[in-house]
Design a protein around this motif. Structure first.
Motif, PDB file in Angstrom:
ATOM      1  N   GLY A 263       0.847  -1.179   0.000  1.00 19.09           N
ATOM      2  CA  GLY A 263       0.000   0.000   0.000  1.00 19.09           C
ATOM      3  C   GLY A 263       0.886   1.232   0.000  1.00 19.09           C
ATOM      4  N   PRO A 264       0.322   2.410   0.196  1.00 17.20           N
ATOM      5  CA  PRO A 264       1.136   3.628   0.182  1.00 17.20           C
ATOM      6  C   PRO A 264       2.327   3.562   1.149  1.00 17.20           C
ATOM      7  CG  PRO A 264      -1.180   4.194   0.129  1.00 17.20           C
ATOM      8  CD  PRO A 264      -1.114   2.711   0.352  1.00 17.20           C
ATOM      9  N   THR A 265       2.096   3.107   2.370  1.00 19.01           N
ATOM     10  CA  THR A 265       3.177   2.980   3.372  1.00 19.01           C
ATOM     11  C   THR A 265       2.948   1.736   4.221  1.00 19.01           C
ATOM     12  OG1 THR A 265       1.988   4.324   5.016  1.00 19.01           O
ATOM     13  CG2 THR A 265       3.506   5.493   3.519  1.00 19.01           C
ATOM     14  N   PHE A 266       3.979   1.366   4.985  1.00 21.84           N
ATOM     15  CA  PHE A 266       3.834   0.285   5.968  1.00 21.84           C
ATOM     16  C   PHE A 266       4.670   0.601   7.202  1.00 21.84           C
ATOM     17  CE2 PHE A 266       7.488  -0.903   3.461  1.00 21.84           C
ATOM     18  CZ  PHE A 266       8.333  -1.616   4.296  1.00 21.84           C
ATOM     19  N   PRO A 288       7.473   8.140  11.835  1.00 27.94           N
ATOM     20  CA  PRO A 288       7.205   6.749  12.242  1.00 27.94           C
ATOM     21  C   PRO A 288       6.181   6.066  11.337  1.00 27.94           C
ATOM     22  CG  PRO A 288       7.234   8.211  14.146  1.00 27.94           C
ATOM     23  CD  PRO A 288       7.261   9.096  12.943  1.00 27.94           C
ATOM     24  N   HIS A 289       6.471   4.831  10.978  1.00 23.05           N
ATOM     25  CA  HIS A 289       5.554   3.956  10.244  1.00 23.05           C
ATOM     26  C   HIS A 289       5.112   4.556   8.903  1.00 23.05           C
ATOM     27  CE1 HIS A 289       5.556   1.783  14.003  1.00 23.05           C
ATOM     28  NE2 HIS A 289       5.005   2.800  14.638  1.00 23.05           N
ATOM     29  N   SER A 290       6.057   5.129   8.187  1.00 20.95           N
ATOM     30  CA  SER A 290       5.738   5.736   6.883  1.00 20.95           C
ATOM     31  C   SER A 290       6.674   5.234   5.790  1.00 20.95           C
ATOM     32  CB  SER A 290       5.804   7.266   6.980  1.00 20.95           C
ATOM     33  OG  SER A 290       7.110   7.701   7.344  1.00 20.95           O
ATOM     34  N   ASN A 291       7.056   3.963   5.863  1.00 21.61           N
ATOM     35  CA  ASN A 291       7.957   3.375   4.866  1.00 21.61           C
ATOM     36  C   ASN A 291       7.207   3.125   3.562  1.00 21.61           C
ATOM     37  OD1 ASN A 291      10.325   2.785   6.751  1.00 21.61           O
ATOM     38  ND2 ASN A 291       8.631   1.733   7.788  1.00 21.61           N
ATOM     39  N   GLY A 292       7.850   3.481   2.452  1.00 22.52           N
ATOM     40  CA  GLY A 292       7.241   3.250   1.144  1.00 22.52           C
ATOM     41  C   GLY A 292       8.181   2.475   0.246  1.00 22.52           C
ATOM     42  N   SER A 293       8.772   3.171  -0.720  1.00 24.48           N
ATOM     43  CA  SER A 293       9.745   2.530  -1.608  1.00 24.48           C
ATOM     44  C   SER A 293      11.115   3.187  -1.529  1.00 24.48           C
ATOM     45  CB  SER A 293       9.244   2.578  -3.059  1.00 24.48           C
ATOM     46  OG  SER A 293       9.025   3.930  -3.473  1.00 24.48           O
TER      47      SER A 293
END
Length: 349
Positions: A263-266, A288-293
């Protein structure tokens, strides 16, 4: 050193040899020396006999081979060391063999040059051979020593060592239990080479899978229609003495976009991997908790990142490629010339 041919003690006087052995045989010496000192046997001749007697307790030689696992010459030295042990088991301890991937070898060599100094600053071989802790040289120096001191030679065709290297390398990677992925990089429209990453899937399985899938492109399009693949993306940021950053797979590739395969982030999965060295691979985020690519590769230890960014792998090959990225001219930390991922995927053993 007691050698096969000469059968004598080379390079040291009796006093020096006794002093060198003193630590090893301290307990035995405490028992014997008071009696010896009080007798007529306290002579240099007796001391020599005393030394030789105790020398037999640990006179075996120890060879250590440290080097670049992908260099066939490392395997030449490995075969010589193992051959000496096999032919002269009473004279040699089991050799210590330390195969290293490119990044680890580069770090090891730099540290050894600082430690040993002198002429070692000019050392350019991709392996080091040690005899009883002292630098002997490269595979040619080891082979020459084995021939001169032990009349031992071990020669095989070049094709033999090439095949041995390829097989040993594949087994070494497989033994880690980790996944490996690659990126081929162009800098200013010129091929710079390949970065090979080791993913710590045992520590950060979800984060590692995200990066792996974005390298392989196996997930196709995201929910918003974005191609989930790093191919064609750029390194948009170079922070001097900090890190290089890439992975924005959005169409504009400005460094403010991207999505994960989830999804957008994990979420932040784990902070167990430390940013303790150059080449650490981690996920860039916006909090925090905004990992994407987007991801980064450190250019030096950055321990301040340990509780803020998830590190999940490391660069194992591509020393020169990372240096090219690091040295790219920038304006406000953005490379003036495009640093593009031209191909990427899962590395096949």
């Amino acid at each position: 050193m007691i050698t096969k041919k000469q059968g004598g003690i080379e390079g040291y006087g009796v006093a020096e040899l006794i002093e060198a052995r003193w630590t090893s045989y301290k307990s035995a010496s405490i028992c014997l020396l008071p009696w010896i000192r009080g007798s007529c046997l306290w002579t240099e001749g007796f001391l020599l006999l005393w030394l030789i007697f105790f020398s037999t307790m640990d006179s075996k030689m120890h060879l250590e081979i440290v080097g670049l696992i992908k260099d066939p010459n490392f395997h030449v030295a490995k075969c010589v060391a193992e051959g000496l042990k096999q032919k002269f088991p009473e004279a040699f301890l089991d050799p210590k063999i330390q195969p290293l991937l490119e990044f680890d070898w580069h770090t090891y060599l730099c540290n050894k040059k600082r430690e040993l100094r002198g002429e070692v600053w000019q050392y350019s071989s991709s392996l080091m051979c040690f005899l009883n802790g002292l630098l002997l040289g490269n595979e040619k120096d080891l082979a020459s020593w084995a021939k001169n001191q032990w009349s031992f030679t071990f020669t095989q065709p070049k094709a033999f060592y090439m095949a041995l290297t390829e097989d040993y390398y594949a087994k070494h990677l497989q033994k880690t239990g980790h996944q490996f992925v690659f990126m081929d990089i162009d800098v200013a429209s010129e091929a710079a080479g390949r970065l090979l990453f080791e993913l710590f899937s045992d520590v950060c399985p979800k984060t590692s899978k995200n990066f792996e899938a974005l390298c392989s492109g196996e997930r196709g399009l995201s929910q918003s229609g974005l191609p989930l693949c790093y191919k064609g993306s750029v390194f948009h940021r170079v922070v001097p003495d900090g890190w290089v950053q890439g992975g924005d797979i959005s169409p504009k590739r400005k460094g403010d976009g991207g999505e994960s395969i989830y999804g957008p982030t994990f979420e932040d999965e784990s902070f167990a991997v430390s940013h303790s060295k150059r080449g650490t691979l981690g996920m860039a985020n916006k909090g925090p908790h905004s990992n994407g690519s987007q991801f980064y590769i450190t250019l030096q230890p950055t321990p301040w990142m340990d509780r803020t960014y998830v590190a999940f792998g490391q660069v194992v090959e591509g020393v020169d490629v990372l240096r090219r990225l690091e040295e790219a001219p920038t304006c406000n930390e953005r490379p003036k010339y495009e640093c593009r991922v031209t191909d990427c995927g899962v590395f096949q053993f």
